[in-house]
Each structure stands twice: as structure tokens, then as C-alpha cells.
Enzyme design. Structure first.
Site, PDB file in Angstrom:
ATOM      1  N   LEU A  92      13.123  12.221  17.543  1.00  0.00           N
ATOM      2  CA  LEU A  92      11.821  12.251  17.233  1.00  0.00           C
ATOM      3  C   LEU A  92      10.221  12.469  17.367  1.00  0.00           C
ATOM      4  O   LEU A  92      10.427  12.796  18.454  1.00  0.00           O
ATOM      5  CB  LEU A  92      11.371  10.736  16.983  1.00  0.00           C
ATOM      6  CG  LEU A  92      11.674   9.847  15.990  1.00  0.00           C
ATOM      7  CD1 LEU A  92      13.641   9.881  15.451  1.00  0.00           C
ATOM      8  CD2 LEU A  92      11.592   8.463  16.025  1.00  0.00           C
ATOM      9  N   CYS A 194      11.058  11.640  21.693  1.00  0.00           N
ATOM     10  CA  CYS A 194      12.309  12.374  21.940  1.00  0.00           C
ATOM     11  C   CYS A 194      12.970  12.127  23.034  1.00  0.00           C
ATOM     12  O   CYS A 194      13.746  12.146  23.932  1.00  0.00           O
ATOM     13  CB  CYS A 194      11.859  14.251  23.332  1.00  0.00           C
ATOM     14  SG  CYS A 194      10.305  15.261  22.218  1.00  0.00           S
TER      15      CYS A 194
END
Length: 242
Positions: A92, A194
Site C-alpha cells: 500500500l 509499503c
């Protein structure tokens, strides 16, 4: 730990002798995410068919989150903005105003069909861009993106200033990189960026680091650094949305 990708030979990513100019485009208004993906899909197909030149597209998005192929549902902590699943690598991340996104569409089959080396090339591009703006960015073995040390926050603290995520279709690249110029950093608090949960590792921006550069400054640095990694790109920079 310094990432061993820095030892890769990147010179073979230069534009092939029979290649045309890399086209550059800038979008001045925020581009909706799905609109950008559709434009990339069309351009990648045209590049693969040798019907269009390679392209670097510089833009901003309205506030949103994207989830890559390794994304986890639990990494979205607060759905304050739309979330889009995407075929790029990674987990993400956040995109929004004040962040320079560069979508990179290169024909790697003609340049060098090596995904790992291409990722290293993107990292090197970011690092050289930041260096031109007086910021020292570094790779890390166990974390994606480009990081800066933050001794002001404590021993071993580092922040991510740039992210990357790529996808290939018929050996043409798309998606690319993002550099935090001056976005609202509180928007990153709604996700696990991330997948990194260690409290020593956060997110920063050029403005947050004390470098209040303009987006035009960043674009100029990106262009100059790109030529050193991926080959020359003669002036062709329309100020328009694809």
C-alpha cells in the site's frame, strides 16, 4: 544494510541506437487514478507495437491509496480516501497533491530485459534526482523505496522520501516512481506504508527535510538525472494531460 542493487551495471539501459526520442509530458491538474491507468494501458500497447515513442509522464493524483500485488487488507488502517487495487509490485502507498509521480513507459526488450536491473535503474534515477536537490537518498536491502537518515529523530531512524512500483507488459514498463515533494504527510498515517511497521522508519518529504523546492525544480532534476541513467531524451515536454 546497503542494497546490493547499487552494484549492478546500469549503462546498458541507455536508449538503443535505433530508438527514437523519449517523450515527456506533464499534467498540470491532478489526474484521477483510473484515468491514468487507462492512459498507461493504451500507451504501453502502442509502444510495444512500435506505434508510439517511449514516455515519461509527470503528474499528481488527488488523494488516494493504491495497493500493489503484495498488498494486505490489514495495512489500510483508515479508509479516508479511495483505495485502488493495481497490478504494480509492492504494497500500500499514498498518492496526492504535493507528490510528484513519474509514470515510466520504456521498451525494456530493446534496452535490457532485466526486471531487477530496471528497478535498480529507477532507484538510481531517484537518488541522482535527490542529490541534485541536496538530499542524500539511499537504498536498503530489506526495504523498498529510497530512504534518508534521520539522526534528529534518534539513532537508527530513517524516513522514506520516494517510492517505486513497476509492472511490465510485453517487456514495456509502466507505473514507476513517486517523490514526496510537499504532500500532507498525515495522509500516510491511514496506512502501513509499503508494509513497514518498524517505528524507526517513517515517511518524509523534501519540504519536511528543509528543502522547500518547487515541483518545477523537481521536474528539472528528474529530467537531467534520467538522461544519465536511461539515455538522452531530446526536448519534447508538452504541458498537457495525456
Amino acid at each position: 544494510m546497503v542494497n546490493d542493487r547499487q552494484s549492478l551495471d546500469l549503462t546498458t539501459f541507455a536508449r538503443p541506437a535505433d530508438g527514437g526520442a523519449v517523450e515527456w509530458q506533464i499534467s498540470n491538474a491532478p489526474v484521477p487514478y483510473l484515468e491514468a491507468v487507462a492512459a498507461m494501458d493504451a500507451r504501453v500497447a502502442a509502444i510495444a507495437d512500435r506505434k508510439a515513442p517511449e514516455l515519461v509522464w509527470l503528474l499528481e493524483h488527488p488523494p488516494l491509496y493504491t495497493s500493489g500485488t503484495s498488498g494486505k487488507a490489514g495495512d489500510l488502517l483508515d479508509a479516508r480516501f479511495p483505495l485502488f487495487a493495481t497490478g504494480r509490485g509492492g504494497q500500500l502507498t499514498y498518492h496526492g497533491p504535493g507528490q510528484r509521480v513519474a509514470y515510466v513507459m520504456l521498451d525494456l526488450k530493446r534496452r535490457r530485459p532485466d526486471v531487477r536491473a530496471y528497478v535498480a535503474g529507477l532507484e538510481e534515477w531517484i537518488i541522482r534526482t535527490l542529490e541534485a536537490l541536496d538530499v542524500r537518498g539511499e537504498r536498503r536491502e530489506d526495504r523498498v523505496g529510497v530512504w534518508v537518515k534521520r539522526p534528529d529523530k534518534g539513532l537508527g531512524f530513517e524516513d522514506k522520501v520516494a517510492a517505486l512500483g513497476v509492472r511490465l507488459r510485453r517487456w514495456v514498463s509502466f507505473h514507476g516512481i513517486s517523490i514526496n515533494v510537499g504532500p500532507d504527510l498525515s495522509h500516510f498515517a491511514a496506512i502501513v506504508p509499503c508494509g513497514v511497521v518498524d517505528p524507526r522508519y517513517g515517511v518524509t518529504s523534501l519540504v519536511d527535510l528543509g528543502h522547500p523546492v518547487t515541483m518545477a525544480d523537481v521536474d528539472a532534476a528528474l529530467r537531467q538525472a534520467f538522461e544519465g541513467v536511461f539515455g538522452c531524451s531530446p526536448a519534447r515536454l508538452p504541458q498537457a494531460t495525456i
